[in-house]
Design an enzyme around this catalytic site. Structure first.
Site, short mmCIF file in Angstrom:
data_model
loop_
_atom_site.label_atom_id
_atom_site.label_comp_id
_atom_site.label_asym_id
_atom_site.label_seq_id
_atom_site.Cartn_x
_atom_site.Cartn_y
_atom_site.Cartn_z
N HIS A 52 0.84 -1.19 0.00
CA HIS A 52 0.00 0.00 0.00
C HIS A 52 0.89 1.25 0.00
O HIS A 52 2.02 1.22 0.50
CB HIS A 52 -0.89 0.03 1.24
CG HIS A 52 -2.04 -0.91 1.19
ND1 HIS A 52 -3.23 -0.64 1.81
CD2 HIS A 52 -2.19 -2.12 0.58
CE1 HIS A 52 -4.08 -1.64 1.59
NE2 HIS A 52 -3.46 -2.55 0.86
N GLU A 54 0.76 3.98 1.78
CA GLU A 54 1.15 4.46 3.11
C GLU A 54 2.32 3.65 3.67
O GLU A 54 3.26 4.21 4.24
CB GLU A 54 -0.02 4.35 4.10
CG GLU A 54 -1.22 5.17 3.71
CD GLU A 54 -2.28 4.40 2.93
OE1 GLU A 54 -3.47 4.67 3.16
OE2 GLU A 54 -1.92 3.53 2.11
N CYS A 82 -6.78 2.26 5.29
CA CYS A 82 -7.44 1.01 5.65
C CYS A 82 -6.98 0.58 7.05
O CYS A 82 -6.12 1.24 7.65
CB CYS A 82 -7.08 -0.06 4.62
SG CYS A 82 -5.37 -0.64 4.76
N CYS A 85 -3.08 0.07 7.27
CA CYS A 85 -2.31 1.31 7.20
C CYS A 85 -2.56 2.19 8.42
O CYS A 85 -1.63 2.83 8.92
CB CYS A 85 -2.63 2.04 5.91
SG CYS A 85 -2.04 1.12 4.45
#
Length: 153
Positions: A52, A54, A82, A85
């Site tokens: 991801h 992040e 999410c 993260c």
């Protein structure tokens, strides 16, 4: 540089992700007005659920700064984080999160749930909605394009 400048860079990274066939999410970690980590989604290319934006930005910031405690840093990301993260943000001790578009399916900063409201040992300040329209438009366009491709197949 301003918050808007940092979010614009995150939007550029999101656009790069989209051009590479990835969900368009971009993120930057900032310390003292300087970007110290950048990231964008790479799950499809890497075949890895952990890739991801992040997490990539946090990892790059930790490497650049030589430690995992990012208490003097801020994260700018185009989409509400999410659960994974949001957990990384807590664990990295980021002092502030600024995100663009809300995520009604997986957002954990108020949309589905708010992990930062729970009694963890760290709670970042959160600012939502910076460049929300631009962030949402990138996502909408990306998924419309995917649907169009599926209809053509």
């Amino acid at each position: 540089m301003t918050d808007m400048d940092f979010m614009r860079r995150a939007l550029q990274l999101a656009a790069e992700a989209a051009a590479d066939g990835e969900t368009p999410v971009g993120a930057v970690v900032v310390r003292d007005g300087i970007i110290v980590g950048e990231g964008r989604n790479r799950r499809e290319k890497a075949k890895n659920a952990l890739c991801h934006a992040e997490l990539e930005a946090i990892q790059n910031a930790c490497t650049a700064l030589g430690g995992w405690r990012l208490w003097a840093c801020e994260l700018f990301v185009t989409l509400e984080p999410c659960p994974m993260c949001a957990g990384a943000i807590i664990n990295a001790r980021l002092r502030r999160l600024v995100y663009g578009a809300a995520d009604p399916k997986a957002g954990c900063c108020g949309s589905v749930t708010d992990l930062f409201a729970l009694p963890f040992n760290h709670r970042p300040a959160v600012e939502a909605g910076l460049c929300a329209a631009e962030s949402a438009a990138l996502l909408r366009g990306f998924f419309q394009s995917l649907r169009s491709k599926k209809q053509m197949d």
